[in-house]
Design an enzyme around this catalytic site. Structure first.
Site, PDB file in Angstrom:
ATOM      1  N   TYR A 145       0.870  -1.182   0.000  1.00  0.00           N
ATOM      2  CA  TYR A 145       0.000   0.000   0.000  1.00  0.00           C
ATOM      3  C   TYR A 145       0.905   1.229   0.000  1.00  0.00           C
ATOM      4  CZ  TYR A 145      -4.063   2.770   1.522  1.00  0.00           C
ATOM      5  OH  TYR A 145      -5.062   3.702   1.619  1.00  0.00           O
ATOM      6  N   ARG A 198      -5.948   9.990 -11.090  1.00  0.00           N
ATOM      7  CA  ARG A 198      -5.248  10.702  -9.994  1.00  0.00           C
ATOM      8  C   ARG A 198      -4.831   9.643  -8.990  1.00  0.00           C
ATOM      9  NH1 ARG A 198      -5.568  10.123  -5.022  1.00  0.00           N
ATOM     10  NH2 ARG A 198      -7.498  11.053  -4.322  1.00  0.00           N
ATOM     11  N   LYS A 216      -5.451  -1.714  -2.484  1.00  0.00           N
ATOM     12  CA  LYS A 216      -6.609  -1.502  -1.598  1.00  0.00           C
ATOM     13  C   LYS A 216      -7.277  -2.848  -1.304  1.00  0.00           C
ATOM     14  CE  LYS A 216      -6.870   3.129  -1.377  1.00  0.00           C
ATOM     15  NZ  LYS A 216      -7.076   3.984  -0.213  1.00  0.00           N
ATOM     16  N   GLU A 287     -11.979   4.568  -6.638  1.00  0.00           N
ATOM     17  CA  GLU A 287     -10.688   4.947  -6.075  1.00  0.00           C
ATOM     18  C   GLU A 287      -9.882   5.797  -7.051  1.00  0.00           C
ATOM     19  OE1 GLU A 287      -9.896   3.800  -2.864  1.00  0.00           O
ATOM     20  OE2 GLU A 287      -8.353   5.338  -3.050  1.00  0.00           O
ATOM     21  N   ASP A 288      -9.385   6.896  -6.548  1.00  0.00           N
ATOM     22  CA  ASP A 288      -8.430   7.730  -7.285  1.00  0.00           C
ATOM     23  C   ASP A 288      -8.911   8.162  -8.669  1.00  0.00           C
ATOM     24  OD1 ASP A 288      -7.079   7.428  -4.962  1.00  0.00           O
ATOM     25  OD2 ASP A 288      -5.248   6.597  -5.820  1.00  0.00           O
ATOM     26  N   ASP A 310     -13.991   6.165  -2.009  1.00  0.00           N
ATOM     27  CA  ASP A 310     -13.088   6.110  -0.868  1.00  0.00           C
ATOM     28  C   ASP A 310     -12.401   7.447  -0.608  1.00  0.00           C
ATOM     29  OD1 ASP A 310     -11.451   4.918   1.115  1.00  0.00           O
ATOM     30  OD2 ASP A 310      -9.867   4.595  -0.365  1.00  0.00           O
ATOM     31  N   ASP A 311     -11.990   8.132  -1.678  1.00  0.00           N
ATOM     32  CA  ASP A 311     -11.245   9.391  -1.496  1.00  0.00           C
ATOM     33  C   ASP A 311     -12.125  10.496  -0.941  1.00  0.00           C
ATOM     34  OD1 ASP A 311      -8.623   8.580  -2.682  1.00  0.00           O
ATOM     35  OD2 ASP A 311     -10.001   8.074  -4.299  1.00  0.00           O
ATOM     36  N   ALA A 347      -8.451  21.606  -2.247  1.00  0.00           N
ATOM     37  CA  ALA A 347      -9.909  21.588  -2.402  1.00  0.00           C
ATOM     38  C   ALA A 347     -10.299  20.635  -3.526  1.00  0.00           C
ATOM     39  CB  ALA A 347     -10.417  23.001  -2.678  1.00  0.00           C
ATOM     40  N   ALA A 350     -10.613  14.879  -2.063  1.00  0.00           N
ATOM     41  CA  ALA A 350     -10.376  14.550  -0.662  1.00  0.00           C
ATOM     42  C   ALA A 350     -10.682  15.764   0.234  1.00  0.00           C
ATOM     43  CB  ALA A 350      -8.934  14.077  -0.472  1.00  0.00           C
ATOM     44  N   ASN A 466      -0.431  11.707  -0.058  1.00  0.00           N
ATOM     45  CA  ASN A 466       0.366  10.510  -0.325  1.00  0.00           C
ATOM     46  C   ASN A 466       1.004  10.597  -1.705  1.00  0.00           C
ATOM     47  OD1 ASN A 466      -0.470   9.110   2.071  1.00  0.00           O
ATOM     48  ND2 ASN A 466      -2.467   8.844   1.099  1.00  0.00           N
TER      49      ASN A 466
HETATM   50  N1  LIG Z   1      -4.547  10.225   3.773  1.00  0.00           N
HETATM   51  C1  LIG Z   1      -5.556   9.758   3.082  1.00  0.00           C
HETATM   52  O1  LIG Z   1      -6.296   8.854   3.517  1.00  0.00           O
HETATM   53  C2  LIG Z   1      -5.845  10.307   1.736  1.00  0.00           C
HETATM   54  C3  LIG Z   1      -4.996  11.156   1.108  1.00  0.00           C
HETATM   55  N2  LIG Z   1      -5.288  11.647  -0.131  1.00  0.00           N
HETATM   56  C4  LIG Z   1      -4.306  12.496  -0.763  1.00  0.00           C
HETATM   57  O2  LIG Z   1      -4.834  13.770  -0.969  1.00  0.00           O
HETATM   58  C5  LIG Z   1      -4.167  14.396  -2.040  1.00  0.00           C
HETATM   59  C6  LIG Z   1      -5.180  15.132  -2.877  1.00  0.00           C
HETATM   60  O3  LIG Z   1      -6.137  14.269  -3.438  1.00  0.00           O
HETATM   61  P1  LIG Z   1      -7.347  14.884  -4.302  1.00  0.00           P
HETATM   62  O4  LIG Z   1      -8.127  15.816  -3.477  1.00  0.00           O
HETATM   63  O5  LIG Z   1      -8.106  13.797  -4.920  1.00  0.00           O
HETATM   64  O6  LIG Z   1      -6.512  15.631  -5.426  1.00  0.00           O
HETATM   65  P2  LIG Z   1      -6.873  16.846  -6.343  1.00  0.00           P
HETATM   66  O7  LIG Z   1      -5.816  16.930  -7.361  1.00  0.00           O
HETATM   67  O8  LIG Z   1      -8.280  16.715  -6.786  1.00  0.00           O
HETATM   68  O9  LIG Z   1      -6.815  18.102  -5.377  1.00  0.00           O
HETATM   69  C7  LIG Z   1      -5.656  18.755  -5.005  1.00  0.00           C
HETATM   70  C8  LIG Z   1      -6.041  20.111  -4.461  1.00  0.00           C
HETATM   71  O10 LIG Z   1      -4.870  20.715  -3.949  1.00  0.00           O
HETATM   72  C9  LIG Z   1      -4.824  22.042  -4.413  1.00  0.00           C
HETATM   73  N3  LIG Z   1      -3.455  22.546  -4.463  1.00  0.00           N
HETATM   74  C10 LIG Z   1      -2.521  22.367  -5.412  1.00  0.00           C
HETATM   75  N4  LIG Z   1      -1.424  23.088  -5.130  1.00  0.00           N
HETATM   76  C11 LIG Z   1      -1.667  23.727  -3.961  1.00  0.00           C
HETATM   77  C12 LIG Z   1      -0.933  24.630  -3.174  1.00  0.00           C
HETATM   78  N5  LIG Z   1       0.292  25.023  -3.531  1.00  0.00           N
HETATM   79  N6  LIG Z   1      -1.496  25.096  -2.034  1.00  0.00           N
HETATM   80  C13 LIG Z   1      -2.737  24.705  -1.657  1.00  0.00           C
HETATM   81  N7  LIG Z   1      -3.480  23.846  -2.385  1.00  0.00           N
HETATM   82  C14 LIG Z   1      -2.960  23.369  -3.521  1.00  0.00           C
HETATM   83  C15 LIG Z   1      -5.469  22.010  -5.782  1.00  0.00           C
HETATM   84  O11 LIG Z   1      -5.890  23.286  -6.205  1.00  0.00           O
HETATM   85  C16 LIG Z   1      -6.613  21.064  -5.511  1.00  0.00           C
HETATM   86  O12 LIG Z   1      -7.689  21.765  -4.964  1.00  0.00           O
HETATM   87  C17 LIG Z   1      -3.400  13.275  -2.755  1.00  0.00           C
HETATM   88  O13 LIG Z   1      -2.036  13.397  -2.461  1.00  0.00           O
HETATM   89  C18 LIG Z   1      -3.915  12.008  -2.140  1.00  0.00           C
HETATM   90  O14 LIG Z   1      -2.919  11.015  -2.040  1.00  0.00           O
HETATM   91  C19 LIG Z   1      -6.455  11.345  -0.772  1.00  0.00           C
HETATM   92  C20 LIG Z   1      -7.335  10.491  -0.200  1.00  0.00           C
HETATM   93  C21 LIG Z   1      -7.081   9.877   1.081  1.00  0.00           C
HETATM   94  C1  LIG Z   2      -5.073   6.929   0.591  1.00  0.00           C
HETATM   95  C2  LIG Z   2      -5.727   7.283  -0.635  1.00  0.00           C
HETATM   96  O1  LIG Z   2      -6.805   6.797  -0.942  1.00  0.00           O
HETATM   97  C3  LIG Z   2      -5.110   8.247  -1.512  1.00  0.00           C
HETATM   98  O2  LIG Z   2      -4.064   8.789  -1.175  1.00  0.00           O
HETATM   99  O3  LIG Z   2      -5.667   8.494  -2.581  1.00  0.00           O
HETATM  100 MG   LIG Z   3      -7.278   7.091  -2.968  1.00  0.00          MG
END
Ligand SMILES: NC(=O)C1=CN([C@@H]2O[C@H](COP(=O)(O)OP(=O)(O)OC[C@H]3O[C@@H](n4cnc5c(N)ncnc54)[C@H](O)[C@@H]3O)[C@@H](O)[C@H]2O)C=CC1
Ligand SMILES: CC(=O)C(=O)O
Ligand SMILES: [Mg+2]
Length: 625
Positions: A145, A198, A216, A287-288, A310-311, A347, A350, A466
């Site tokens: 993972y 993504r 997953k 997912e993603d 999930d996200d 924004a 997630a 991540n």
């Molecule tokens: N820890 C966890 O369980 C999870 C973590 N994630 C992580 O969250 C991250 C984002 O996922 P999504 O929302 O789907 O991606 P996304 O690409 O849809 O969203 C990213 C957001 O970050 C913003 N962004 C980009 N550069 C920035 C900056 N310099 N300052 C502030 N904001 C900025 C973008 O404008 C956008 O709103 C990924 O790295 C993913 O791995 C996602 C799901 C679960």
């Molecule tokens: C953990 C997860 O689902 C992600 O980073 O997209």
């Molecule tokens: Mg994910």
């Protein structure tokens, strides 16, 4: 495509080198390849996966489309048909790359090598594979993972050996309803599907994103005890907009730009119809998917199919559990949550998922009415790639609109549209700084220094992106600037930090892995036809309640992953209880709805436990058909 064909030529330097190496200068390889063409066909008594798992007949990605149709292989391989020369070239590139990747790896330099060894075991003996994984989950979750799965996806075309899961591509339109029968299992409980747009914080990885669906589902088996014969990883290949992949002759996916609009929706609709026709009781975890589609697809399917994202939803629940833990860690009751000032960086699917869920949780605590819902939104400041989001933002994303700050009120705070994260933190003095931006290092020294002005008695940092290199900051960076009176959680695992004063800075892992296996298992065993908001909320609350007062006060707001099977059992039980409460539970196998309603909370836990698969060898007996 021109580049692709160029690489098929037998003049490829790599292939030439390989020929010399294998034959000592004689052209043995090219002779055996060219003579294949004229051979009489070989009669085989196998089809489908049996043929892919038979080293005598398997051609892997070199099976032509007509052969794939003849042998029921459609969907069991990535869509790009490649020549045997390209197969060898890809293998050699990968072999050579191992040394480089060993240095490039995330925190463990041997991570990719470990993944290969585990993957080979997965291909050979599933029972043994899951026994190893469950017994050593703390050590190997970071391999199967996040973070290593990210590296695996990035290199998937090179790492590909045996296919796992199903591939539905844009080229398969009109075929999916029959293709789905190429999968050998008559019962499938869980599908994790991605379109690769993504993957973690690594962007569009096209067909290579299948790795995340596999990772997953490994957790579904290890944590939720879903039978591995009843899980199905799925990749929907609608193309990729990743130029590097489009130009890579070794890429295994469709070499075309992503479908969009109605064409895209038609593919996903056809996939959903096909899988739910063959397996009406399956649960599909999205997912993603890039944010643009994540919300739309969730709205499109969530009331008609047993599915969740999930996200958006799993991450929201984990963040809520963490945020409530952070309140308790300040020595305050959870009911104080609506007083927290929260700055969210990111924004996307997630970030917006977390914001909506946190706002609803606050509103419930404030009286669960419209006034409470409206007032709750003033606790959030959202910063994206363009800075602070306000009502003055042009072409604002409708999903972010409810969290856009009022300009007049901002003026009083000394802020404006597009203000930088550091400025926002300095002015707002938040209790919590939460990152879901996919930008590694976003919580810079300046931002962390600004957080020192927090009005909280114990501020919290959630660097949730991540994999490891995308984390907004490391725990070392956070603890070194803010000291140990702080709560820290990251999406990928980090070690605790020795603060050198006899104190240890605890690093929590705030990852949706603590919820999605229990959400899936609870939905399955309740027999609910949908995954309701209430079921998701119940899952989050059970996770929050899992941590004792003593642990939380020490800054431990999420459990250790070594307890994941137990947590998943608890979460699944909470989901079932809520499904019963909402009259959604229709039962599962012998446990019908009426009997389920009669179970006490302890009996529900026993029911969950008794339905979790354990990796033990069954006794096998051979019988003629
Ligand atoms: N820890 C966890 O369980 C999870 C973590 N994630 C992580 O969250 C991250 C984002 O996922 P999504 O929302 O789907 O991606 P996304 O690409 O849809 O969203 C990213 C957001 O970050 C913003 N962004 C980009 N550069 C920035 C900056 N310099 N300052 C502030 N904001 C900025 C973008 O404008 C956008 O709103 C990924 O790295 C993913 O791995 C996602 C799901 C679960
Ligand atoms: C953990 C997860 O689902 C992600 O980073 O997209
Ligand atoms: Mg994910």
């Amino acid at each position: 495509m021109a580049i692709f064909w160029k690489h098929l030529k037998s003049s490829s330097p790599l292939l030439q080198r390989l020929k010399r190496h294998v034959t000592g200068g004689h052209c043995l390889l090219s002779r055996s390849f060219t003579t294949l063409e004229g051979h009489r066909p070989t009669i085989v008594h196998k089809r489908s996966l049996d043929i892919l798992h038979d080293p005598w007949f398997n051609k892997g990605t070199a099976f032509s489309m007509t052969e794939r149709d003849r042998l029921d292989l459609r969907g069991l391989l990535p869509p790009n048909v490649v020549s045997s020369e390209v197969q060898i070239e890809r293998f050699m590139v990968d072999l050579k790359r191992l040394e480089v990747q060993a240095r490039d790896g995330p925190s463990d330099p041997n991570a990719l090598a470990k993944w290969r060894i585990l993957n080979r075991l997965h291909d050979r003996n599933e029972t043994m594979y899951y026994k190893v994984l469950i017994a050593n989950i703390e050590e190997y979750a970071p391999i199967v993972y996040t973070p290593t799965v990210g590296l695996v996806c990035q290199n998937y075309s090179g790492l590909f050996r045996r296919p796992r899961g199903m591939y539905f591509s844009a080229e398969d339109r009109g075929e999916m309803m029959s293709m789905v029968y190429n999968w050998p299992a008559d019962q499938v409980d869980m599908i994790v599907v991605t379109d690769g747009s993504r993957i973690l914080g690594l962007g569009d990885l096209g067909v290579q994103g299948i790795g995340i669906a596999i990772g997953k589902l490994d957790l579904y088996v290890a944590a939720a005890g879903i039978n591995p014969q009843r899980v199905l990883p799925v990749m929907i290949d609608v193309g990729t907009n990743n130029t590097k992949l489009l130009e890579d002759p070794l890429y295994l996916g469709l070499q075309q730009h992503r479908l969009d609009g109605d064409d895209y929706l038609a593919v996903i609709d056809e996939f959903m119809e096909a899988v739910f026709t063959r397996w009406p009781n399956v649960i599909v975890q999205f997912e993603d998917f890039q944010s643009k589609w994540a919300f739309k697809l969730l709205q499109r399917y969530r009331t008609t199919y047993r599915m969740f994202n999930d996200d958006v939803q799993g991450t929201a629940g984990v963040a809520i559990a963490g945020l409530l833990g952070a309140v308790r860690a300040q020595g305050r009751p959870m009911i104080d949550f609506p007083k927290q000032k929260i700055v969210v960086a990111g924004a996307g699917s997630a970030g917006i998922g977390v914001l909506n869920a946190a706002r609803k949780t606050m509103a419930r605590m404030l009286g669960n009415n419209e006034v409470a819902f409206q007032s709750a939104k003033s606790q959030f400041w959202v910063v994206d790639a363009k800075g602070l989001i306000t009502e003055g933002r042009e072409n604002i994303d409708p999903d972010a609109l409810p969290f856009a700050r009022n300009l007049k009120e901002l003026d009083r705070q000394g802020l404006r549209e597009g203000a930088s994260l550091a400025e926002v933190v300095k002015q707002v003095k938040p209790d919590v700084l939460l990152g879901l931006s996919a930008v590694g290092g976003l919580f810079s020294k300046e931002v962390l220094e600004a957080l020192k002005g927090s009005t909280s008695t114990r501020p919290a940092i959630f660097a949730m992106s991540n994999p490891t290199k995308n984390a907004e900051c490391t725990p070392e960076e956070a603890f070194s600037i803010l000291g140990d009176n702080m709560i820290f959680a990251s999406g990928s695992p980090f070690s605790n930090v020795d603060l050198g004063n006899g104190h240890i800075g605890h690093c929590n892992q705030g990852n949706n892995m603590y919820l999605f296996p229990g959400i899936g298992l609870g939905t399955l065993l309740s027999g609910s036809r949908i995954v309701s908001d209430g079921m998701l909320q119940a899952a989050a609350e059970r996770l929050a309640a899992y941590m004792s007062e003593e642990e939380v006060l020490k800054g431990v707001i999420f459990p250790s992953i070594s307890r994941i099977r137990d947590i998943t059992l608890e979460v699944a039980a909470a989901v079932i209880e809520e499904a019963v409460e909402e009259d959604l539970a229709e039962g599962y196998h012998e446990m019908d709805a009426r009997e389920l309603r009669r179970l006490s909370p302890d009996e529900i836990k026993d029911y969950v436990k008794n339905n979790m698969w354990n990796p033990e060898y069954p006794t096998l007996v051979y019988r003629h058909e």
